[in-house]
Design an enzyme around this catalytic site. Structure first.
Site, PDB file in Angstrom:
ATOM      1  N   ASP A 238       0.851  -1.187   0.000  1.00  0.00           N
ATOM      2  CA  ASP A 238       0.000   0.000   0.000  1.00  0.00           C
ATOM      3  C   ASP A 238       0.887   1.237   0.000  1.00  0.00           C
ATOM      4  O   ASP A 238       1.775   1.370   0.841  1.00  0.00           O
ATOM      5  CB  ASP A 238      -0.899  -0.015   1.242  1.00  0.00           C
TER       6      ASP A 238
ATOM      7  N   HIS B 152      -3.509  13.844   1.255  1.00  0.00           N
ATOM      8  CA  HIS B 152      -3.734  12.865   2.328  1.00  0.00           C
ATOM      9  C   HIS B 152      -2.528  12.809   3.271  1.00  0.00           C
ATOM     10  O   HIS B 152      -2.686  12.846   4.495  1.00  0.00           O
ATOM     11  CB  HIS B 152      -3.994  11.482   1.731  1.00  0.00           C
TER      12      HIS B 152
ATOM     13  N   GLU C  30     -10.288   3.944   3.840  1.00  0.00           N
ATOM     14  CA  GLU C  30      -9.398   4.672   2.928  1.00  0.00           C
ATOM     15  C   GLU C  30      -9.822   4.310   1.514  1.00  0.00           C
ATOM     16  O   GLU C  30      -9.786   3.134   1.127  1.00  0.00           O
ATOM     17  CB  GLU C  30      -7.924   4.311   3.176  1.00  0.00           C
TER      18      GLU C  30
ATOM     19  N   GLU D  51      -9.178   4.049  -2.251  1.00  0.00           N
ATOM     20  CA  GLU D  51      -7.948   3.928  -3.029  1.00  0.00           C
ATOM     21  C   GLU D  51      -8.214   3.241  -4.363  1.00  0.00           C
ATOM     22  O   GLU D  51      -9.224   2.582  -4.548  1.00  0.00           O
ATOM     23  CB  GLU D  51      -6.923   3.064  -2.264  1.00  0.00           C
TER      24      GLU D  51
ATOM     25  N   ASP E 240      -9.208   0.349   2.139  1.00  0.00           N
ATOM     26  CA  ASP E 240      -8.207  -0.086   3.112  1.00  0.00           C
ATOM     27  C   ASP E 240      -8.698   0.318   4.511  1.00  0.00           C
ATOM     28  O   ASP E 240      -8.254   1.314   5.084  1.00  0.00           O
ATOM     29  CB  ASP E 240      -6.878   0.576   2.769  1.00  0.00           C
TER      30      ASP E 240
ATOM     31  N   ARG F 138      -7.894   3.653  13.477  1.00  0.00           N
ATOM     32  CA  ARG F 138      -6.937   4.743  13.717  1.00  0.00           C
ATOM     33  C   ARG F 138      -6.346   4.726  15.110  1.00  0.00           C
ATOM     34  O   ARG F 138      -5.198   5.145  15.301  1.00  0.00           O
ATOM     35  CB  ARG F 138      -7.622   6.093  13.478  1.00  0.00           C
TER      36      ARG F 138
ATOM     37  N   GLN G  55      -3.777   1.947  15.127  1.00  0.00           N
ATOM     38  CA  GLN G  55      -2.666   2.396  14.280  1.00  0.00           C
ATOM     39  C   GLN G  55      -1.789   3.432  14.987  1.00  0.00           C
ATOM     40  O   GLN G  55      -0.559   3.347  14.957  1.00  0.00           O
ATOM     41  CB  GLN G  55      -3.235   2.978  12.982  1.00  0.00           C
TER      42      GLN G  55
ATOM     43  N   TYR H 196       2.255   2.257  15.457  1.00  0.00           N
ATOM     44  CA  TYR H 196       2.934   2.399  14.156  1.00  0.00           C
ATOM     45  C   TYR H 196       4.365   2.916  14.213  1.00  0.00           C
ATOM     46  O   TYR H 196       5.065   2.878  13.186  1.00  0.00           O
ATOM     47  CB  TYR H 196       2.092   3.244  13.192  1.00  0.00           C
TER      48      TYR H 196
ATOM     49  N   LYS I 203      -4.454  -2.091  10.272  1.00  0.00           N
ATOM     50  CA  LYS I 203      -4.829  -2.255   8.864  1.00  0.00           C
ATOM     51  C   LYS I 203      -5.085  -3.708   8.483  1.00  0.00           C
ATOM     52  O   LYS I 203      -5.807  -3.964   7.523  1.00  0.00           O
ATOM     53  CB  LYS I 203      -3.667  -1.768   7.972  1.00  0.00           C
TER      54      LYS I 203
ATOM     55  N   THR J 150      -8.996  -5.707   4.017  1.00  0.00           N
ATOM     56  CA  THR J 150      -8.866  -4.760   2.911  1.00  0.00           C
ATOM     57  C   THR J 150      -9.817  -5.248   1.825  1.00  0.00           C
ATOM     58  O   THR J 150      -9.685  -6.385   1.367  1.00  0.00           O
ATOM     59  CB  THR J 150      -7.424  -4.749   2.357  1.00  0.00           C
TER      60      THR J 150
ATOM     61  N   GLU K  77      -9.730  12.382   7.912  1.00  0.00           N
ATOM     62  CA  GLU K  77      -9.468  13.677   7.275  1.00  0.00           C
ATOM     63  C   GLU K  77     -10.744  14.482   7.130  1.00  0.00           C
ATOM     64  O   GLU K  77     -10.785  15.682   7.386  1.00  0.00           O
ATOM     65  CB  GLU K  77      -8.875  13.477   5.880  1.00  0.00           C
TER      66      GLU K  77
END
Lengths: 394, 394
Positions: free
Chosen positions: A110, A117, A183, A185, A217, A221, A224, A228, A237, A241, A342
């Site tokens: 990914d 973003h 997400e 994508e 995806d 949060r 993550q 991360y 994640k 997916t 976002e």
């Protein structure tokens, strides 16, 4: 024999013809193309012997591995046939078939190729630092995801559990994610790989990549944010997916090719190509049936050709079925943001969904991402949709 | 019929019996076990019909998928047989066979489970910060690597190219890695997976994991240092990961099980098990034939049972052939460090290899990692070795 009626304005006209794997009640999965609201069984239309045996397979991989000359030849045959009478045994209303994961995923990478973003997430995850890392405009940043949890559109998504720690908490706690996100994508599917120690040049993109799918995806949060650093996203994640069931061949996206918005500084030589692989694809994100965002793929900073050149420049081999995705697609405007973190600015600016103020996903929520691209002669090329519903944590 | 002579002190006695995939000139790959310096062809010894058809496969995956009751039964049969006369057609000197990648890798996850390694790398990569991140003692930090570039011992490693930027350089340059390194690790092979939305409890480890291999996670430190923020290592690792050809079953490691060194703070409930899965395994790292390090696996902070419980706690499915590795094994002493960046402290404290001062890998260098574990009655359980030679960048 019948002629397939394609509804006026359908994004699944003869100029598209995306490939998928389908089955009808009691039957084995096999390869079909979508035409209007009909699935055309290629194992019936073209037969299933010799090279065409790949159409009786339960995944696109054998066909993908046959390479670009064969992809072109099959597309030419199908295009010629679907304008005329077709055998009834080859035709199924799309509502009557089950659509399967269209290809076996080898490795899944990914990327993080939207400047909007990456800047937004930088501001949200690291409010005290420059939003873009120093490496971001020099290379398409990416990481490996979990290939085994790539699922087809329509698969329920169980709310993941894991460790979360809010900045004001002393220690992490275990429980269901409280900040479950999406997400939006595009993903690119490798047909022909490359050997260990070799590489795929930026202008060799369409000799290796067969086509594109929509990707959601799903992202937890809170999990993550805690996990991360320093090795990147993992459990935030890896739980699921989702991909759309139709793989749109690059051949159907020729009219959608556009220049990139511009790269400054100029990238290193191995990332410079002579062909435009920006793509004019418009995505639509619906939350419980209400449109909440329209991310524009043409705003992406890095092209998929650059992504593939980068991920093999170190000699990593590529395989049939490798999937690499763009990362969240976000444009400069608020309504163009392809992730809810976002869109709601970390949950602080809710959006209205069916009259309710909403931030992250609740159990029972359904998210559907769809897209169309510019096609020839003013037509639209449909990607179909990738959809999924959140079920409660177990 | 012949009796296989096992050399005195061999770490491949009847208490070990690791599984691999081998071929002899002109023959197809199939499954064997190692006994002393002999490979015993299971497709001849046990036959290749019914459940035993898995021994005629070119990978261990079909056997792995048969599950723990079957693994125990086969081990019992083989153990009983190999003490007596064996059919000559089943026996091959190990020097006469080609050893293949023993299993098809589904997903590959690499952890970071040595406190000494994580602290050392923290000091080297982030000299101005706390060496261990706040999350490190709460969860086994890990990330997905590239499954498609896992190769069997003996495969040459082409020096990777990529972007490198030293702290004193204004912009990155492209070229061959100048800081090519190793990571000495143990890897664990999943036999029986788990469904999407499910999880594998910390005490269910040996119902899912079949056995262990040696892993060399080759690492280009200059590429890694430039790319890894914020999404983790990618091209600095994805060019090659070497594994040993013999999978040592957990059943052969029972005498090697030891308590962990101790976990403070106590981990969250889902990471607490009632069984000891620390492992007393001694690794040896040889650089061009000279021993440069002896990493002790028993010093690892997180157990492999905790790693698997963590990586599925979010509902991620696991599959037959999933490989997860420990991360670099480093002990508290300098000569126990399992990566050259630690052993030479970022290249500032060279080690002497065959009379020369050395830091990172040069073209033509060969690294061999071997290991033995405590076995029953004072025996040793051999892992064999994982070896690779660096060839020049292309």
């Amino acid at each position: 024999m019948s002629v397939v009626e394609v509804p006026a304005g359908s994004p699944f006209g003869r100029e598209n013809l995306p490939y998928g794997v389908f089955s009808v009640a009691g039957g084995d999965p096999r390869v079909g193309v979508r035409l209007g609201d009909t699935v055309v069984d290629l194992s019936v239309l073209l037969g299933a012997t010799g090279d065409d045996a790949v159409f009786a397979a339960a995944s696109l991989n054998p066909f993908l591995a046959q390479g670009p000359a064969r992809w072109a030849q099959v597309r030419e045959r199908v295009t010629a046939l679907v304008g005329g009478d077709l055998p009834d045994a080859a035709l199924h209303p799309v509502r009557d078939v089950a659509l399967h994961l269209p290809f076996e995923v080898a490795d899944y990478v990914d990327f993080y190729a939207s400047e909007h973003h990456a800047s937004n997430l930088g501001r949200l995850f690291r409010p005290d630092a420059e939003p873009l890392m120093p490496n971001w405009k020099h290379l398409p940043v990416g990481y490996h995801g979990r290939a085994g949890t790539v699922v087809v559109s329509g698969t329920d998504v169980v709310r993941p559990c894991g460790q979360r720690k809010a900045p004001d908490e002393a220690a992490p706690t275990y429980g269901p994610s409280r900040r479950l996100d999406i997400e939006a994508e595009l993903g690119f599917v490798v047909g022909v790989g490359s050997p260990l120690g070799g590489r795929i040049g930026v202008d060799e993109f369409d000799q290796h990549v067969f086509g594109a799918v929509l990707v959601n995806d799903w992202s937890a949060r809170d999990i993550q944010a805690w996990e991360y650093v320093p090795l990147g996203p993992h459990l935030g994640k890896s739980f699921a997916t989702s991909v759309s069931p139709w793989v749109v061949p690059l051949a159907a996206l020729q009219a959608a090719r556009v220049p990139l918005p511009g790269q400054d500084p100029p990238p290193l030589e191995y990332l410079r190509g002579s062909e435009d692989w920006g793509l004019d694809v418009d995505l639509v994100v619906e939350w419980n049936g209400e449109q909440v965002a329209r991310p524009p793929y043409k705003e992406m900073y890095w092209s998929p050709a650059q992504m593939l050149a980068h991920l093999t420049v170190n000699g990593a081999s590529a395989r049939t079925g490798d999937l690499f995705a763009s990362g969240t697609i976000s444009g400069p405007e608020r309504h163009q943001r392809g992730a809810f973190i976002e869109l709601t600015w970390g949950g602080r600016e809710p959006v209205t969904v069916k009259g309710e103020e909403r931030t992250f996903l609740l159990d029972g929520d359904e998210v559907t991402i769809s897209a169309t691209a510019s096609g020839p002669d003013g037509t639209r090329i449909g990607f179909g949709e990738v959809t999924g519903r959140i079920t409660p944590a177990r």
